[in-house]
Design a protein around this motif. Sequence first.
Motif, mmCIF file in Angstrom:
data_model
loop_
_atom_site.group_PDB
_atom_site.id
_atom_site.type_symbol
_atom_site.label_atom_id
_atom_site.label_comp_id
_atom_site.label_asym_id
_atom_site.label_seq_id
_atom_site.Cartn_x
_atom_site.Cartn_y
_atom_site.Cartn_z
ATOM 1 N N THR A 109 34.781 -15.756 7.671
ATOM 2 C CA THR A 109 35.806 -16.770 7.406
ATOM 3 C C THR A 109 35.413 -17.624 6.208
ATOM 4 O O THR A 109 34.332 -17.487 5.641
ATOM 5 C CB THR A 109 36.004 -17.699 8.631
ATOM 6 O OG1 THR A 109 34.873 -18.584 8.745
ATOM 7 C CG2 THR A 109 36.147 -16.906 9.919
ATOM 8 N N ILE A 130 41.274 -22.737 8.437
ATOM 9 C CA ILE A 130 40.390 -21.610 8.770
ATOM 10 C C ILE A 130 41.107 -20.337 8.353
ATOM 11 O O ILE A 130 42.235 -20.086 8.785
ATOM 12 C CB ILE A 130 40.055 -21.571 10.269
ATOM 13 C CG1 ILE A 130 39.387 -22.879 10.712
ATOM 14 C CG2 ILE A 130 39.143 -20.378 10.587
ATOM 15 C CD1 ILE A 130 39.129 -22.963 12.200
ATOM 16 N N LEU A 158 34.826 -20.745 6.451
ATOM 17 C CA LEU A 158 34.058 -21.881 6.951
ATOM 18 C C LEU A 158 32.684 -21.933 6.282
ATOM 19 O O LEU A 158 32.062 -20.898 6.013
ATOM 20 C CB LEU A 158 33.888 -21.790 8.469
ATOM 21 C CG LEU A 158 35.164 -21.950 9.304
ATOM 22 C CD1 LEU A 158 34.904 -21.550 10.754
ATOM 23 C CD2 LEU A 158 35.674 -23.390 9.229
#
Length: 552
Positions: free
Chosen positions: A244, A172, A246
């Motif tokens: 992020t 992450i 993600l």
Amino acid sequence: MELGPLIIQSDHTALLEVAHPDSENARHDLAVFAELERAPEHVHTYRITRLGLWNARAAGHTADEVIATLTRYAKFPMPSNVELEIRDSMDRYGNLRIERRDDQLVLTAQNPLVLREMSQSKAVAQLLGHQIDDLTYEIEPLTRGELKQALLKRGWPAEDLAGYTPGTPHDIELLETDWAMRDYQRTAVDTFERGGSGVVVLPCGAGKTIVGAGAMARVKAQTLILVTGAVSARQWRDELLKRTNLTEDEIGEYSGQVKEVKPVTIATYQILTSKRGGAYQHLSLLSEHDWGLIVYDEVHLLPAPVFKLTAELQARRRIGLTATLVREDGREGDVFSLIGPKRYDVPWREIEAQGFIAPAACYEVRVSLDDDERLRYASAEDSERYRIASSAPVKQDITREIIEQHPGESVLVIGQYIEQLEEMAEALDAPLITGKTPVDEREELFGQFRRGEVTTLVVSKVANFSIDLPDASVAIQISGSYGSRQEEAQRLGRLLRPKSNGMQASFYTIVTADTVDQDFAQNRQRFLAEQGYAYTIVRAGDLASLYSAASA
């Protein structure tokens, strides 16, 4: 030489003179160990409590440092009982420690008399295992949290040095491309990382979600995020996708509508505490997966069943995010024991001064019951009086008058009672959002509100929690949860995200005078005073003069 800005009193309060040239330095240093209790214009009141001192000790500060701070800013000598209480309280933290020896957890003591005293307590004794020697007991991993709770209640909080499981690794990273973390957000993440667990206190609109994302990027492990509802879950998902690396495939939602478990899973408190056949069907989500981090959003609302299982999750890193540590159930000590000590806090007005949240003006507008309603109120049972006073029909007229004085602004009308809200929505010809409104419909209405297609929304308490409405500039509170200060924090917070035009937010509470509605409002006002917001009280008939003064 000018005397200091601080008056320390024997009741463990400290009065800070705001106009003193040293007041800002004193405020910064006091925040380490004292809780801001009141913050009117000229004198701010801090209270020195055991829990505040233990928070400071957990962060590495000593009694000598605390006493030196108070002495440095004191206008008069410190009362001797205050110094003794500070030393006694801070010496208690860390006298007992939870440590790991090989594969065994142990409770150790610096003083055998303290350990003997604790072992005589029935609540503590049942959580202790085999006694190794006068300074050491074995303990079971599953009792780690419950033991910390029991010791804190006995006045001897244990320092937890047993460490954390790393959890399943997961990459992450923050993507600070067209944005950057603010200094206070980065400091909050730094302090959490050093401690491994704890609570970050920031006002609504100050970017608590980014602090959570920053903590995830430091831990780099599979993460469970607990939120107040499905709308909050989707806002967290959108922020993580934006901030992020993600992807959608890595973020799951676990709510009443969807049951996904992915490397980053966002679950609602409601689904975790829902029962079937008398059992919590989904609470095991916290313990059945190898999470490296658990994020508790709005930790001041953490339900009791989640507390219970969190007591068994002390080997997981934990971060709590909140705008206020005030809990209506008085369980601040359990937050300290089970989530962790307060790691970072910053006054709301300080962030406002930096331009990161909008300035706000707060008003209480007092209305009166007519003769028939007054008679009904007087003859009602105590349990019905608040509803009668809160739902006074005259509040519709005043709400409409306030809205007319804010042309072109985005207005939230917030209340407690569904029937009252339904009547208000009809009177204003405005959409209504309650707990029964489907999530997709809520998101669509909130989207229309953000885009300016809808300028007035009538909302129940579902709007208290984690709703991102950056352009809301007016909130009109027509009823609330009795004297809840935490609700006041959430409702004011709906307005504090900076406005695109830089305008001031306006927060109105309509209160029925000479009733329990007014009595409860006084408690709610405490939160605004604590945060330094002026609170203007005006009679309904004097609203015109208020607007004239504001425009002038």
